[in-house]
Motif scaffolding. Structure first.
Motif, short mmCIF file in Angstrom:
data_model
loop_
_atom_site.label_atom_id
_atom_site.label_comp_id
_atom_site.label_asym_id
_atom_site.label_seq_id
_atom_site.Cartn_x
_atom_site.Cartn_y
_atom_site.Cartn_z
N GLU B 442 0.85 -1.56 -0.41
CA GLU B 442 0.63 -0.01 -0.01
C GLU B 442 0.85 1.57 0.16
OE1 GLU B 442 -3.72 -0.22 1.87
OE2 GLU B 442 -3.50 1.68 2.67
N LEU B 444 1.48 5.48 -0.82
CA LEU B 444 0.67 6.75 -0.75
C LEU B 444 1.38 7.98 -1.90
CD1 LEU B 444 -1.39 8.55 1.57
CD2 LEU B 444 0.34 9.51 2.28
N ASN B 446 0.36 11.60 -4.11
CA ASN B 446 -0.42 12.61 -4.06
C ASN B 446 -1.52 12.65 -3.22
OD1 ASN B 446 1.49 13.10 -6.40
ND2 ASN B 446 -0.38 12.07 -8.01
N GLY B 447 -1.12 11.76 -2.50
CA GLY B 447 -1.40 12.28 -0.22
C GLY B 447 -3.33 10.92 -0.66
N MET B 448 -3.13 10.55 -2.17
CA MET B 448 -4.18 8.82 -1.95
C MET B 448 -3.58 7.76 -1.84
SD MET B 448 -7.56 10.46 -1.20
CE MET B 448 -8.18 12.62 -0.88
N PRO B 449 -4.18 6.57 -0.76
CA PRO B 449 -3.49 5.84 -1.01
C PRO B 449 -4.32 4.49 -2.30
CG PRO B 449 -5.29 5.61 0.61
CD PRO B 449 -4.85 7.09 0.02
N GLN B 450 -3.02 4.30 -2.51
CA GLN B 450 -3.14 3.07 -3.09
C GLN B 450 -2.90 1.02 -2.91
OE1 GLN B 450 -2.62 3.68 -7.43
NE2 GLN B 450 -3.07 5.55 -7.75
N LEU B 451 -3.34 1.22 -3.68
CA LEU B 451 -3.19 -0.85 -3.52
C LEU B 451 -2.39 -1.39 -4.76
CD1 LEU B 451 -2.59 -3.01 -1.03
CD2 LEU B 451 -4.42 -3.82 -1.95
N LEU B 452 -1.12 -1.46 -4.18
CA LEU B 452 -0.69 -1.91 -5.10
C LEU B 452 0.29 -3.35 -5.92
CD1 LEU B 452 1.88 1.04 -6.55
CD2 LEU B 452 0.21 0.75 -7.85
N VAL B 453 -0.40 -4.20 -6.68
CA VAL B 453 0.47 -5.31 -6.60
C VAL B 453 2.32 -5.89 -6.73
CG1 VAL B 453 0.26 -8.13 -6.56
CG2 VAL B 453 -1.59 -6.45 -7.08
#
Lengths: 777, 473
Positions: B442, B444, B446-453
């Protein structure tokens, strides 16, 4: 032209029902049946009868063919379209994409923008040099030349002579007919039913043009005596442009029309005797009457000028159709439907409507102001209304009657009129068209299908100028909602609407308007509908990973292996999503609108939906703050906004391992950065906006953090010199915290209005403060 | 020819605007007495003298630096300069020359190559101290540091060093400004500006006056080499002493950011002749705890008057703040809204000014610990964390959508709060041969979280032969 090869193509179909087969014995035993079947039709007599029949048929076929070769011709037209002109040969096709079946009988090709069409035709009146072809005439102004070719390739020139009033046939005339055959000896009077006929046509085969003949039968009653092309039985394999002979190879009729029998798909032949006497509109007369017609019909139409406002920063430029695609002043033509209202037959998208700045109508010598009243939901048109309260006596002189005769029967000619803008000016066109039939369209509605395409805005009338119907772009509201269409596009379908159909909508416009299409303030225009989540698009890898983590979950199954689905990455405070218990990690799958059967699967295009890109720059030097482009431009926001506030939906999503269905009533989102209240401080050279929920979330600001955020700094002005750049938050002025842009405006106005004034601003950027002192003047 | 690592700073307008305003900057200005008529100045002789004194002490420094910026650890050969400042072979150079070096070789004036070790570095002032690895008996000619406070604009100076790797070069110019403030580079010290050509490779070399004494260490230059900046020798003296004694420069941190009363670059002029403005107070900092507020005017620190009229005055004040004891409070006299206020402030240790690097080789990315001084924008979002420094192309991380500057929040579902956390997780995951070769990370962005694989099934470093061997196993 190639030599005619006279080929005998005789196809004798089955189903001779003359009972020459031996009857099966009456006994019902299988053995007996077996024995009887084994009993083949016997007798040399039967064989001989069949052979004789066959020979006779061949002889008749040959005779028909020979006759046909003398009278069948081809008409070749070369014509050129203007850019964007609509005339095409053949009907517009029905919803399923089937076009007119002319088969090998007509051809079309296009070279250098010029089109050539070849059609089968018949030498109808050799003495007068008249040639008859199935309809599809091109307007004379487009034609470069028309030529005729006989079956054995001799060429002769042709001119448009006229068209049939009650059927789809066009007459051409030549004064140089090569040869002088007598007119065809048509069968006269009542025709007895017969079971076989011959169909001849001039077709393009492997060796060139050839006259082919086919025998056909229907196994039942055939051609009845009739002076109208509506016999009770049809021959199934007839095509347009075919010359029909009876059993004894006597010329019977010619196929002109396009209207297939819905069951068998065949076409009706016109009796030859009728063709000679059917009423014809001569082109010469038609052309002569045109200027007066244009004069009379033109009085229904008004020229409308719409000026659109300039796009704001971050907004896209509008793309228009027609001559001038980028000009913000566009011209349209509309019909007066009441003394103060004009219907404009154009489908304008939401963005266009919201950017309308001014509408004026040319009434006589004056340019009169009109206002936008609304756009219709079920068809592509919008209503404008006279706007000037001062001029009480105003009234549009000629109004379109909303009641009139019914649409003509299929194949009857009707007059058409349209005003368009071409090459910077108004161009009025009078022509004719016919209905080729009816076809099913969107929502199973039955539409009249004109033979030739009609431009939007075309008025269909009887030949004595009584309005019948109006061509308007079609709207498919359900589909538009799902796909986000309703854009100003060239791919719209134009349909012919009966005036009576429009009457209800024109009399009570408010009930028929599309509630989502109305002009709005700039700020309202930018408002969106929300659930309150940020998300990332699902992918096959992500779906597989989520299932692994859950030890065997449903993510792959429900998202169809990552094809659809939005994984929530953030839930905004005080949002509908938060209240409903959505959380990061949930995967949004589909939205079901109340009352609709089909759910909307959530499939964002592109990599990431939602969220901002590049809001905060990674620049280490001062400034470098980069405002999100146009605000909430994500896929989900677009979809929800199209569905509209107040719409009841059910959101289906994956929560952990469970599939959850949650009802929502869609709400307007709070103002966001794009739609935030703003204030332009001219003297300081800076534009500030309220700190909206999205900015607060992005910058992790406390709910009670005061301030306004700088959205634009003008070059070289005081703010720029003081290094107040885009993205900086001004939290206080002269010690007073700012709650919103009104506070800012108040404070700065007070300071700037005095003879001299000083503003001490406290700035905040990425957690660090700074003070600046700005002096006025 | 390998170019050295002198910083090339594109000068901002602020620099051009912030003139060296003699009449306004309150400091001693020496005006040279006019030469007696008839007294000729033999410039050539002056130069020759100076050169003779300093040239033998010049070294060409060749470090091999570990660089993590491109997504994997790699070695970069640099070229810089240095000056021997003691008989036993201590060498002064820039931090950016010596930092992260795994090996340093110095080429001496007598054309011998000697290995050197790094004694200590100070990133804030960009200085480093090396020691030549030689027999203890060996003695070196060494340079002396002058008093940079006595340097005047207009006096001749020479820059010695190895511009573009061209060893033992001399360039001549004048001191263009003796008190230059550079935005973003003047935390604790001002700069000497000169027009003696300073180019990449000159970093760490001396700026020498006509007496042959070192007045500065050359550090920054413009792209075309026409303007250069040197660290004043008095700063060098202090820092080197610290590095010699403690191998580092210990500074205190208050969490207060200052701004001058008169800012010509921003046209911001506050009233008053005394004190310095508090621009910002970091949340949770000693300054906040002591009760300092934005807008306060600091008048004295520990009894010492601090006057921050102009930007040029700020480094000195910051240096004073940086030397405050951390074991006991210091009294600050402030003025707030016209009224005097007194506070007691106990600063804390400043600590490390740059996070460590780590190469996650198998995943083809490099990470770095977030440091509040080095990465303030990332620190804003994550006070204890790690971010992606570089992503190798081609590589696993790059293919799976990782970008530079992504802050790593979780690896394999477990929170990451330090480089150590990342290393432990990385090692454990690679060791676990039973698991699938993909990790949820996971980030962050640009201020927003994202889940990467992060799918690392493919090994980018294996040669085909190695691959064949491992698959056989």
């Amino acid at each position: 032209m190639s030599r005619t090869a006279i080929l005998l193509v005789v196809v004798i179909l089955t189903a001779l029902t003359t009972g020459t087969w031996a009857q099966a014995p009456a006994s019902g035993s299988a053995a007996a049946a077996a024995t009887s079947v084994a009993a083949v039709p016997s007798g040399a007599a039967a064989t001989a009868a069949r052979a004789e029949h066959r020979n006779h048929k061949l002889e008749m076929a040959k005779k028909a063919q020979t006759t046909a070769a003398e009278y069948l011709v081809r008409v070749a037209t070369r014509w050129q379209k203007d850019q964007g002109e609509y005339p095409t040969i053949g009907s517009s096709g029905d919803e399923t994409g089937n076009t007119d079946e002319s088969g090998a009988n007509s051809m079309e090709s296009s070279v250098d923008g010029k089109r050539s069409t070849e059609k089968p035709a018949l030498l109808l009146d050799p003495a007068a040099g008249l040639v008859l072809a199935p309809d599809g005439a091109v307007e004379p102004r487009f034609i470069e030349f028309i030529k005729g070719f006989t079956a054995d390739g001799k060429e002769f020139p042709l001119k448009l002579f006229g068209f049939y009033l009650n059927t789809g046939g066009t007459l051409y005339q030549t004064d140089k007919w090569p040869g002088t055959p007598a007119p065809l000896p048509w069968v006269e009077g009542k025709v007895e039913p017969f079971s076989e006929a011959f169909e001849t046509s001039l077709t393009r085969g492997r060796l060139g043009w050839e006259v082919s003949v086919e025998g056909a039968s229907s196994g039942g009653e055939l051609i009845q005596a009739s002076d109208r092309p509506m016999p009770e039985e049809l021959l199934t394999s007839f095509n347009r442009g075919n010359l029909i002979f009876d059993e004894s190879a006597r010329p019977l009729g010619f196929i002109l029309e396009d209207y297939p029998n819905s069951v068998t798909g065949g076409r009706f032949p016109w009796r030859g005797t009728d063709l000679a006497t059917a009423p014809v509109v001569k082109m010469a007369d038609f052309e002569k009457a045109k200027p007066e017609r244009i004069d009379r019909l033109g009085k229904y139409v008004y020229e409308i000028k719409i000026v659109y406002r300039q796009p704001e920063e971050g907004e896209e430029n509008l793309q228009f159709e027609g001559d001038d695609r980028t000009s913000l002043t566009q011209y349209y033509y509309g019909y007066a439907v009441s003394p103060t209202q004009i219907l404009v037959p154009v489908k304008l998208g939401k963005v266009f409507i919201q950017r309308i700045k001014q509408i004026t109508v040319q009434v006589g010598e004056r340019e009169v102001r009109f206002a936008f009243r609304g756009a219709y939901l079920n068809f592509g048109g919008f209503l404008i209304e006279f706007h000037d309260n001062q001029d009480r006596g105003f009234g549009l002189p000629q109004v379109l009657p909303l009641e009139g005769p019914a649409l003509p029967e299929v194949n009857r000619a009707m007059l058409t009129y349209v005003a368009e803008r071409k090459f910077g000016r108004r161009r009025d066109t009078v022509w004719y068209n016919r209905l080729a039939g009816y076809s099913k369209g969107y929502n199973d509605r039955l539409w009249p299908r004109p033979l030739n395409d009609m431009a939007r805005g075309t008025l269909a009338l009887t030949f004595d100028e009584k309005p019948l119907g109006l061509c308007l772009p079609e709207r498919q509201p359900e589909r538009e909602k799902k796909d986000g269409e309703g854009r100003y596009g060239a791919n719209e379908t134009v349909r012919l609407y009966r005036l009576s159909e429009l009457a209800a909508a024109l009399k009570n416009p408010q009930e028929h308007f599309d509630p989502t299409l109305k002009p709005a303030s700039e700020q309202e225009e930018k408002r969106t509908v929300w659930l309150g989540v940020e998300y990332q698009a699902m992918s096959p890898e992500l779906a597989a990973m989520l299932d692994d983590l859950a030890g065997g979950g449903q993510a792959q199954k429900l998202s169809r292996n990552g094809e659809l689905g939005l994984r929530v990455t953030w839930v905004h405070k005080h949002s509908p999503a938060e209240k409903a218990g959505l959380a990061s990690g949930d995967v949004l799958l589909e939205i079901r609108e109340e009352g609709k059967d089909e759910p909307i699967e959530l499939r964002p295009r592109g990599e990431d939906g939602g969220g901002y890109s590049g809001y905060v720059s990674r620049s280490r030097s001062r400034g470098g703050y980069y405002q999100g482009q146009g605000g909430r431009a994500g896929y989900l926001t677009g979809l929800l906004t199209r569905l509209g506030a107040g719409t009841k939906i059910t959101l289906v999503y994956l929560h952990g391992q469970e599939k959850v269905s949650q009802p929502f009533t869609l709400e307007w989102a709070p103002y966001d950065n794009a739609s935030a209240n703003k204030f332009k401080d001219e003297k300081t050279g800076v534009t500030v906006k309220d700190l909206t929920y999205d900015v607060r979330a992005l910058l992790r600001l406390a709910d009670d953090q005061p301030g306004v955020i700088v959205s634009k700094t003008e070059d070289g002005q005081k703010a720029a010199v003081a290094d107040i750049s885009q993205g900086v938050i001004i939290t206080e002025i002269n010690g007073k915290p700012l709650k919103n842009v009104e506070d800012y405006e108040q404070a700065m106005t007070a300071i700037q209005q005095g003879k001299t004034g000083t503003a001490v601003m406290k700035l905040l950027w990425m957690g660090k403060n700074r003070m600046v002192k700005i002096e006025f003047p | 020819m390998r170019y050295g690592a002198a910083w090339l700073v594109v000068l901002t307008a602020a620099l051009a605007a912030g003139g060296c305003t003699d009449s306004l900057v309150k400091m001693e200005v020496k005006v040279s007495p006019p030469q007696a008529a008839g007294h000729e100045v033999d410039i050539q002789a002056m130069i020759a003298r100076a050169k003779a004194k300093v040239f033998p002490t010049l070294v060409y420094v060749k470090p091999i630096q570990e660089d993590y910026s491109a997504g994997k650890k790699r070695r970069v050969v640099l070229g810089g300069s240095g000056i021997i400042i003691s008989a036993d072979g201590y060498v002064v150079t820039n931090n950016h020359v010596a930092e992260k070096a795994v090996e340093i070789h110095c080429v001496l004036f007598d054309d011998t190559m000697v290995e050197a070790t790094v004694i200590g570095t100070d990133k804030d002032t960009d200085l480093a101290l090396l020691k030549l690895k030689v027999d203890p008996q060996r003695q070196f000619a060494f340079a002396t540091l002058a008093d940079s406070d006595k340097v005047e604009e207009g006096q001749f100076c020479m820059a010695l060093g190895a511009p573009w790797g061209l060893k033992r070069s001399i360039s001549l110019g004048v001191v263009s400004c003796a008190q230059r403030f550079l935005e973003g580079e003047s935390e604790y010290s001002l700069w000497l500006q000169t027009d003696a050509a300073i180019n990449p490779g000159n970093s760490g070399g001396p700026l020498v006056d006509t007496n042959g004494e070192v007045i500065g260490i050359n550090t920054l230059g413009t792209f075309n080499g026409s303007t250069g900046f040197s660290i004043p020798s008095n700063t060098v003296r202090y820092v080197i002493a610290q590095l010699q004694a403690h191998k580092e420069v210990r500074r205190s941190w208050t969490g207060v950011r200052l701004q001058p009363l008169r800012d010509f670059d921003r046209d911001s002029f506050f009233e008053g002749e005394r004190g310095v403005l508090v621009a910002s107070v970091d949340p949770g900092s000693p300054a906040e705890q002591a009760g300092l507020e934005v807008g306060d005017l600091i008048l004295t620190v520990g009894g010492e008057a601090v006057d921050g009229l102009y930007n040029e005055n700020l480094p000195k004040i910051r240096a004073i703040l940086g030397r405050l004891p951390t074991s006991q409070p210091t009294a600050f006299q402030l003025q707030r809204g016209g009224r005097p206020v007194a506070v007691n402030l106990t600063p804390r240790e400043k600590g490390v000014v740059e996070g460590q690097d780590l190469d996650l080789k198998r995943w083809n990315l490099t990470v770095k610990a977030i440091n509040e001084y080095n990465d303030p924008e990332m620190y804003y979002y994550d006070k204890e964390g790690v971010y992606v420094q570089g992503v190798q192309y081609p590589g696993n991380a790059q293919e799976c959508g990782f970008h530079g500057n992504d802050i790593i929040l979780k690896v394999d579902g477990k929170e990451v709060k330090s480089l150590k956390d990342v290393k432990e997780l990385y090692d454990a995951i690679l060791k676990d041969s039973g698991r699938k070769k993909r990790v949820p990370v996971e980030v962050l962005r640009n201020g927003m979280p994202q889940l990467l694989v992060l799918d690392y099934a493919r090994d980018y470093d294996q040669t085909p032969q190695q691959k064949a061997e491992t698959t056989k196993e």
